[in-house]
Motif scaffolding. Structure first.
Motif: not given
Length: 355
Positions: A17-24, A48-51
């Motif tokens: 759900e936060i893939a854009e924020e995780l690009k870095k 809970w940190f998922r995926n």
């Protein structure tokens, strides 16, 4: 006059759900969000940190908690042997994956003894149970006391609790002549208190026959403690008691594979039995508040050990979960290294011989 509970456990942060924020990079995101994450943890009690991808191995898991500036410590029950150390330099423990305990239900508990606890814990899944089960369980201690019958809560608070952590059946004492029997019993009581109890890093009293089942059963029992704790940061009252996991009455009525020497129980402060109606009520309230978390590879559950209790369902097959405990966040606590040195004797002994 208990305060209402607003946010509760767990907050879910899904990498998808936060893939854009995780690009870095996931580690970089955690570092940037560190203060927000810790504030969310205080509000909810567990996250809970998922995926997430980076936490699928031990190095990535370590990078995750280092990005949060969490300072590892020994498991408060390190010497109990229920969790074997897998990475001593990082204080990483197996999360009760042993085949001998696969069909043992781990009830709700805070990771603590009468003398030691941890501020935070991070549970990681490297491999879910191959044949099912083994789900992680959490329950909000603030919600538990809010949902509990106030008369029951008052009784258990006023009576306090004492937790028995081990049984040693010294039945040979019964074969001794009545004259020297008491002296021999006293000798072993004192010997075990001085030689074995310190290895468990608990404040214990050795008591014969507390459970009334065997006069020659020597039980290691913690001193009286309150089942309610004031959270050291928020100041709010929470249920901080391992009765749901340690009660013999409950263990005898669910899946339990712990040998007799490791069987536990919970008494009133005066070592009388807690009324079974009260135990049943506490059990019902605890189970009402359980949230089941089916962790997958790479998932991490970060919890506030002062607020949230945790447990584990039975499982089949192979399972590889791990946990690291933390004494603080931010600047490391100053300590005498010699005092913090782990005593691995009982941990190694129990892991090799009992479980």
């Amino acid at each position: 006059n208990l305060p209402p509970v607003g946010e509760t456990a767990p907050l879910i942060i899904d990498a998808k759900e936060i893939a854009e924020e995780l690009k870095k990079g996931e580690k970089e995101w955690v570092m940037a969000q560190k203060d927000k994450i810790m504030a969310q943890l205080q509000d909810h009690g567990a996250i809970w940190f998922r995926n997430f991808e980076s936490t699928k191995d031990a190095n990535g898991f370590r990078a995750f908690y280092e990005a949060l500036e969490l300072n590892p410590c020994l498991d408060p029950i390190h010497t109990s042997g229920l969790r074997a150390m897998t990475e001593k330099k990082d204080a990483v423990y197996e999360a009760v994956n042993k085949p001998s305990l696969a069909q043992h239900f781990v009830g709700l508990h805070n990771e603590s003894t009468f003398v030691k606890t941890a501020a935070f814990g991070a549970f990681v899944c490297f491999k879910p149970a191959s044949e099912g089960g083994g789900e992680f369980l959490v329950a909000d201690g603030a919600k538990i006391i809010n949902d509990m019958d106030k008369d029951v809560l008052r009784r258990v608070y006023e009576d306090k609790v004492r937790i028995s952590v081990s049984n040693l059946d010294l039945n040979f004492l019964g074969a001794l002549p009545e004259g020297p029997r008491q002296g021999v019993a006293d000798f072993f009581q004192d010997l075990i208190l001085k030689a074995v109890a310190p290895k468990f890093d608990m404040d214990l009293e050795m008591v014969y026959g507390a459970d009334k089942s065997n006069p020659y059963r020597l039980q290691a029992i913690e001193h009286a403690q309150s089942p309610i704790n004031t959270h050291p940061v928020t100041g709010k009252p929470v249920w901080f008691c391992n009765l749901h996991n340690h009660s013999r009455y409950l263990r005898d009525r669910r899946s339990c594979t712990v040998p007799e020497v490791g069987m536990t129980d919970v008494y009133r402060g005066d070592l009388k039995n807690i009324a079974y109606d009260d135990v049943r009520h506490i059990n019902e309230v605890c189970e009402k508040n359980i949230v089941t978390i089916p962790m997958q590879k790479g998932d991490v559950v970060l919890l506030d050990n002062y607020r949230v209790l945790h447990g584990r369902n039975t499982f089949k097959g192979d399972r590889n979960h791990a946990v690291t405990w933390f004494e603080s966040q931010g600047e490391p606590l100053k300590r005498d290294d010699a005092k913090g040195k782990p005593d691995d004797f009982m941990n190694d002994l129990i892991n090799k011989t009992l479980v």
